[in-house]
Design a protein around this motif. Sequence first.
Motif, PDB file in Angstrom:
ATOM      1  N   LEU A 416      28.678   2.171-120.191  1.00 44.59           N
ATOM      2  CA  LEU A 416      28.887   1.867-121.611  1.00 44.59           C
ATOM      3  C   LEU A 416      27.562   1.838-122.371  1.00 44.59           C
ATOM      4  CD1 LEU A 416      31.688  -0.863-121.475  1.00 44.59           C
ATOM      5  CD2 LEU A 416      31.877   1.447-122.401  1.00 44.59           C
ATOM      6  N   VAL A 417      26.515   1.320-121.726  1.00 41.58           N
ATOM      7  CA  VAL A 417      25.193   1.312-122.357  1.00 41.58           C
ATOM      8  C   VAL A 417      24.685   2.747-122.531  1.00 41.58           C
ATOM      9  CG1 VAL A 417      22.763   0.712-121.974  1.00 41.58           C
ATOM     10  CG2 VAL A 417      24.537  -1.013-121.650  1.00 41.58           C
ATOM     11  N   ALA A 418      24.950   3.596-121.540  1.00 42.21           N
ATOM     12  CA  ALA A 418      24.537   5.005-121.644  1.00 42.21           C
ATOM     13  C   ALA A 418      25.235   5.702-122.808  1.00 42.21           C
ATOM     14  CB  ALA A 418      24.835   5.736-120.332  1.00 42.21           C
ATOM     15  N   LEU A 453      24.441  12.589-119.099  1.00 34.78           N
ATOM     16  CA  LEU A 453      25.536  12.692-118.124  1.00 34.78           C
ATOM     17  C   LEU A 453      26.275  11.356-117.984  1.00 34.78           C
ATOM     18  CD1 LEU A 453      27.016  14.413-116.017  1.00 34.78           C
ATOM     19  CD2 LEU A 453      25.327  13.645-114.324  1.00 34.78           C
ATOM     20  N   ALA A 454      25.499  10.262-117.855  1.00 39.67           N
ATOM     21  CA  ALA A 454      26.116   8.933-117.746  1.00 39.67           C
ATOM     22  C   ALA A 454      26.893   8.594-119.013  1.00 39.67           C
ATOM     23  CB  ALA A 454      25.038   7.881-117.485  1.00 39.67           C
ATOM     24  N   VAL A 460      34.367   9.580-121.275  1.00 36.95           N
ATOM     25  CA  VAL A 460      35.600   9.988-120.579  1.00 36.95           C
ATOM     26  C   VAL A 460      36.335   8.756-120.042  1.00 36.95           C
ATOM     27  CG1 VAL A 460      36.517  11.219-118.565  1.00 36.95           C
ATOM     28  CG2 VAL A 460      34.745  12.277-119.991  1.00 36.95           C
ATOM     29  N   GLY A 461      35.569   7.811-119.501  1.00 40.84           N
ATOM     30  CA  GLY A 461      36.170   6.582-118.985  1.00 40.84           C
ATOM     31  C   GLY A 461      36.877   5.788-120.062  1.00 40.84           C
ATOM     32  N   GLY A 465      40.979   5.416-120.331  1.00 38.06           N
ATOM     33  CA  GLY A 465      41.394   4.054-120.008  1.00 38.06           C
ATOM     34  C   GLY A 465      40.842   3.547-118.699  1.00 38.06           C
ATOM     35  N   PHE A 466      40.030   4.377-118.016  1.00 40.16           N
ATOM     36  CA  PHE A 466      39.394   3.948-116.761  1.00 40.16           C
ATOM     37  C   PHE A 466      38.422   2.793-117.019  1.00 40.16           C
ATOM     38  CE2 PHE A 466      35.814   4.410-113.722  1.00 40.16           C
ATOM     39  CZ  PHE A 466      36.500   4.116-112.549  1.00 40.16           C
ATOM     40  N   ILE A 467      37.741   2.848-118.187  1.00 41.16           N
ATOM     41  CA  ILE A 467      36.858   1.758-118.610  1.00 41.16           C
ATOM     42  C   ILE A 467      37.538   1.056-119.775  1.00 41.16           C
ATOM     43  CG2 ILE A 467      34.627   1.149-119.627  1.00 41.16           C
ATOM     44  CD1 ILE A 467      33.432   3.573-118.254  1.00 41.16           C
TER      45      ILE A 467
END
Length: 469
Positions: A416-418, A453-454, A460-461, A465-467
Amino acid sequence: MSLPMLTAMVVGSMVGAGIFNLPGRFGTATGPFGAIIAWAIAGTGMYMLARVFQALAERRPDIDSGVFAYAKAGFGDYMGFLSAFGYWLGSCLGNVFYWVLIGSTLGRFFPDLFGDGSAPAAIILSLVGIWTFHFLILRGVEQAAFVNTVVTIAKIVPIIVAILIFIFVFNYQQFSENFFGGVGMPEKTLVQQVRDTMLITVFVFLGIEGASVYSRFAKKRADVGTATILGFVGVMGLMVAITLLPYAAMPRATIAGVSNPSLAGVLEVVVGHWGAVFISIGVLISVLGAYLAWSLICAEVLFAAAKSKDMPRLFAAQNGNRVPANALWLTNIVVSLFVISTYWSRDAFNFMLDMTSVTSLLPYLLVAGYGVLLARSGAGYEKTPSDRRRDLSFAAIAAFYVLIMFLAAGLKYVLLVAVLYAPGTILYVWARREQNARLFAPAELAVFAVTVLAGLVGVVGLVTGFITH
């Protein structure tokens, strides 16, 4: 600024919102045994970091606004930019957390109106407050720093009163019942208990570099390091007491169940409703004071980064009161947007707290890393070569501690920070174009690629809904 004023800047920056939520956050995570271990780890790690700031202030007195400037001196332009941007962003997120806490504190008395601090009324109140402070700060940094010193004294009083009350009602049998976990709490390993406290300990120590950020205002350079250590020791004592003493007043399950700010909740259990009102007033004074300190720090970091050409020169402009006005405008626009975004967060309070902690870890890691490089090189140690080994040990332990904090945070928060770091590079490109300078060295290009990339994985996460937050 004198030594007492610089020390007040450190204390004022550290004693903000987090200390008032320590009982509930620790009560949810662990018993007294785990809490003692957590504070031993956090205290050692942050003390080492404080000693790194002290050593760098002494060895490199030519570097002002230390946090990101040390990263640039040690690791190059892009890492210096990431440190400055990350520190500024973390400070912005911390300011959002302050307004969420104000909303949740008022929500204790007006639950239908303010809720958990992310209700529409709380967001509107926050926006009004943000821009009121904005125009106060535009009138002058020195005036705001004086207000911070007064507020620092005012907000320590409720904390000390709470500590004295907890000491008076200390029940050894209750404390021993809670010691290894307490009754009615989920079974967790000791490692898991300690890990669950780590981000809150990072958050409450944020601001330890308050004197370093304002080093250009110090009357004597030596006062910067002294103020950092004095502020750290005093605040550490307060935080350990606020965490451990409630375990001797009530079952751990009760501590874990109180609403935010949890210090008000646990004091209400001990002395009645007036305790919650008393602490809530202290919270409002404390948070407004800390918000003032961090608004100053946010603007100062952007301003200093622009002065050293790590940010676009637009942010190096000052108004007639020596306030970096453009930097302050951008800061408060970003804070306002984040405040509005809390409306869609399921737990805005703890989410903003954890995001602030993780965003601040990279700048701290780079400071510790520069401490290692400087001690190994011997630069600045010509007159006192015997101090090199000691300072190298301090910096190495501090760097190891910050790396452990990254692991404790977990992949979710790093991604999330990335997501926030990657688009921030636009400001770096802007600044480099202004100077007709090369964008990236080969190693910096690799760091940029990993960051992007991160960030993409994080986006995408969030979409899939993965994150969740």
